[in-house]
Design an enzyme around this catalytic site. Structure first.
Site, PDB file in Angstrom:
ATOM      1  N   ASP A  97     -10.265  -4.943   0.056  1.00 51.23           N
ATOM      2  CA  ASP A  97      -8.936  -4.407  -0.212  1.00 51.23           C
ATOM      3  C   ASP A  97      -9.198  -3.314  -1.232  1.00 51.23           C
ATOM      4  OD1 ASP A  97      -6.514  -3.810  -1.569  1.00 51.23           O
ATOM      5  OD2 ASP A  97      -5.636  -5.590  -0.687  1.00 51.23           O
ATOM      6  N   HIS A  98      -9.135  -2.055  -0.804  1.00 50.63           N
ATOM      7  CA  HIS A  98      -9.644  -1.014  -1.699  1.00 50.63           C
ATOM      8  C   HIS A  98      -8.820  -0.868  -2.974  1.00 50.63           C
ATOM      9  CE1 HIS A  98      -6.693   1.708   0.212  1.00 50.63           C
ATOM     10  NE2 HIS A  98      -6.866   2.502  -0.807  1.00 50.63           N
ATOM     11  N   HIS A 147      -2.419  -4.728  -0.176  1.00 50.48           N
ATOM     12  CA  HIS A 147      -2.464  -4.086  -1.499  1.00 50.48           C
ATOM     13  C   HIS A 147      -1.316  -4.516  -2.422  1.00 50.48           C
ATOM     14  CE1 HIS A 147      -5.244  -1.807   0.809  1.00 50.48           C
ATOM     15  NE2 HIS A 147      -4.386  -0.960   1.322  1.00 50.48           N
TER      16      HIS A 147
END
Ligand SMILES: NC(=O)C1=CN([C@@H]2O[C@H](COP(=O)(O)OP(=O)(O)OC[C@H]3O[C@@H](n4cnc5c(N)ncnc54)[C@H](OP(=O)(O)O)[C@@H]3O)[C@@H](O)[C@H]2O)C=CC1
Ligand SMILES: O=C1O[C@H](COP(=O)(O)O)[C@@H](O)[C@H](O)[C@H]1O
Length: 499
Positions: A180-181, A243
């Site tokens: 999950d950047h 996110h």
């Protein structure tokens, strides 16, 4: 969990000719190399169908880095570690060749059998690749084996479960690194530090002192070339399931007893478990969807979502989600966490605003003019920093106050020194630190929450488009807050560098 500071591993990138590899992965590896975090003991094997030679691939890697970083010191040395194998991932025989290449590189670079398999490909291939990696013996290695997978992790809870089961046949949970950047972003990682390293905040971090928390992630860009994917995803699956809920979990979790991967994840899981589940008929009370119509982006006129390429002209897909999340535990009972995210909004910005409760009595303005509430703003992007909004005496007056801001801006943002999310996450994966990757339990709980919303939305037609491109979303999202006596804090007035 064993962690070293410099890394020895073979990294296999499946989907190495694609956009993610070009824009994020190669530049991130290059940064790590330049910073000495990758020693000469590493090799990268790119896999994709294009019939490229090693030389063509190496040139592609160099071009990607020059475009992304604008710098090419040591680039030949760096790129000499890259190899390419043209290979259709559904073709079993190619994995034997890949295995031989991996063994050769293992010996050549003294990689100790450490292997990272990075799946930078569409998710429908994840299960097949994991199956073949195990079946053809690439995972039988003397060192560690780790699987890095990109989002989306499924489409809903059942599909995510199915995917997880197929991956678990080849990799254990602690060998799976779900990206999950947002968890690699500097200021998202800072949420825990702000909370748990400051005597000032932790005692106030609860329903006695906080009135509401607002998490905004807005984008100026539209759906661009991703209409085909986005039509099936929408903002709910694209941004909220991962996110946005990850940020909520970090804000809401209890302090972990230790800063270990397991302890932190376990607290995040508890926070996600405490999110109030909605019945279908309650969805409209808590969640609002939107879709952009035409409008103006800066000076440029832009089309509405339904006119974008590969989008149905009657599309019911949401490009905006606003929501109110309640966390039913002792700490947070009664405190709404408002979230909003959308495309084609007025600004590109990710910010968290923690609004503190008003003091019991206003000695300064009397009943006529309320004091501004204290706010803690965490600036995630594009500016990085923290601002605390306080009240101080207005010059020359003993009874009037004015709002003042105490700010910390992370000014060291430059292309070499401030690591990008992917750089941090790749490095964490090489070190075996899975803290900033999502555990299956987090994924499952997030899907369970989001599925209720998508089930309701898919069964009720929306009245779209309902916000203009270049605006801050549909007016119904304002009502979510005004019904509770709050309003969205305007993100453009909160920039840390404007303080
Ligand atoms: N791009 C981004 O910024 C982001 C992407 N992601 C995710 O990352 C993943 C990859 O995205 P992205 O790079 O944009 O996608 P692209 O479409 O740009 O790249 C897909 C890659 O897969 C390869 N490929 C496709 N089919 C096969 C096959 N049968 N066998 C072998 N290789 C194949 C393609 O190579 P070839 O055509 O040569 O076979 C190409 O290298 C997706 O899951 C996406 O959701 C997540 C966040 C951001
Ligand atoms: O995962 C995704 O994130 C981007 C937004 O990321 P950011 O780091 O630029 O905030 C979003 O554009 C994309 O649709 C989504 O898939």
């Amino acid at each position: 969990m064993s962690q070293q500071e410099t890394q020895v591993s073979l990294i296999m990138i499946f989907g190495a000719t694609g956009d993610l590899a070009k824009r994020k992965l190669f530049p991130s590896l290059y940064h790590l190399y330049r910073k000495g975090k990758l020693t000469d003991q590493f090799a990268v094997v790119g896999v994709a169908r294009r019939p490229w030679t090693n030389e063509e691939f190496v040139q592609h890697v160099k071009n990607s880095i020059e475009n992304a970083v604008g710098c090419h010191e040591d680039i030949d040395d760096f790129a000499s570690h890259f190899y390419y194998q043209p290979h259709d991932v559904s073709d079993t025989a190619s994995y034997q060749q890949l295995k031989e290449l991996a063994s050769e590189l293992d010996t050549k670079y003294r990689l100790e059998g450490n292997r990272i398999f990075y799946l930078a490909m569409a998710p429908e291939f994840f299960g097949t690749i994991a199956h073949h990696l195990k079946g053809e013996g690439l995972t039988d290695t003397a060192g560690f084996k780790r699987l890095v997978i990109e989002k989306p992790f499924g489409h809903d809870l059942p599909s995510a479960q199915e995917l997880n089961e197929s991956l678990r046949k080849a990799f254990k949970e602690d060998e799976i690194y779900r990206i999950d950047h947002y968890l690699g972003k500097q200021m998202v990682q800072n949420i825990e530090v702000i909370r748990f390293a400051n005597a000032l905040f932790e005692p106030l971090w609860n329903n006695r002192f906080i009135s509401n928390i607002q998490v905004t992630s807005s984008e100026v860009l539209g759906v661009e070339e991703r209409g085909r994917y986005y039509e099936k995803s929408g903002a709910l699956r694209d941004m909220v399931q991962n996110h946005m809920l990850q940020m909520v979990a970090l804000l809401a979790m209890e302090p972990p007893i230790k800063l270990t991967t397991d302890e932190i994840r376990s607290e995040k899981v508890k926070a996600l478990r405490a999110m109030r589940q909605m019945e279908a008929n309650e969805v409209p009370t808590y969640f609002v969807r939107g879709q952009y119509g035409s409008g103006v982006n800066g000076e440029t006129k832009v089309v509405g979502y339904r006119e974008e390429p590969n989008v149905d002209e009657q599309s019911n897909t949401e490009t905006y989600v606003g929501g109110k999340i309640l966390i039913d535990n002792f700490r947070w009972a009664g405190v709404p966490f408002y979230i909003r995210t959308g495309k084609r909004m007025a600004a590109k910005s990710t910010k968290i605003v923690v609004q503190f409760k008003d003091i019991p009595m206003n000695l300064y303005y009397g009943a006529t003019k309320p004091l501004s509430p204290n706010l803690l703003v965490i600036h995630i992007q594009p500016d990085e920093g923290i601002t605390l909004h306080l009240n101080a005496q207005r010059d020359g007056s003993s009874t009037e106050t004015k709002p003042v801001k105490l700010s910390f801006a992370n000014n060291s943002v430059d292309s070499m020194n401030t690591p990008e999310a992917y750089e941090k996450l790749l490095y964490d994966c090489m070190r075996g630190d899975a803290t900033n990757f999502t555990h299956w339990d987090e994924v499952a709980l997030s899907w369970a929450f989001v599925d209720k919303i998508s089930e309701y939305w898919s069964s009720t037609p929306a009245s779209f488009p309902n916000y203009e491109a270049g605006s801050m979303g549909p007016k119904q999202a304002d009502e979510l807050l005004s019904n509770d006596g709050f309003h969205w804090w305007p993100i453009d007035h909160l920039d840390v560098d404007k303080c």
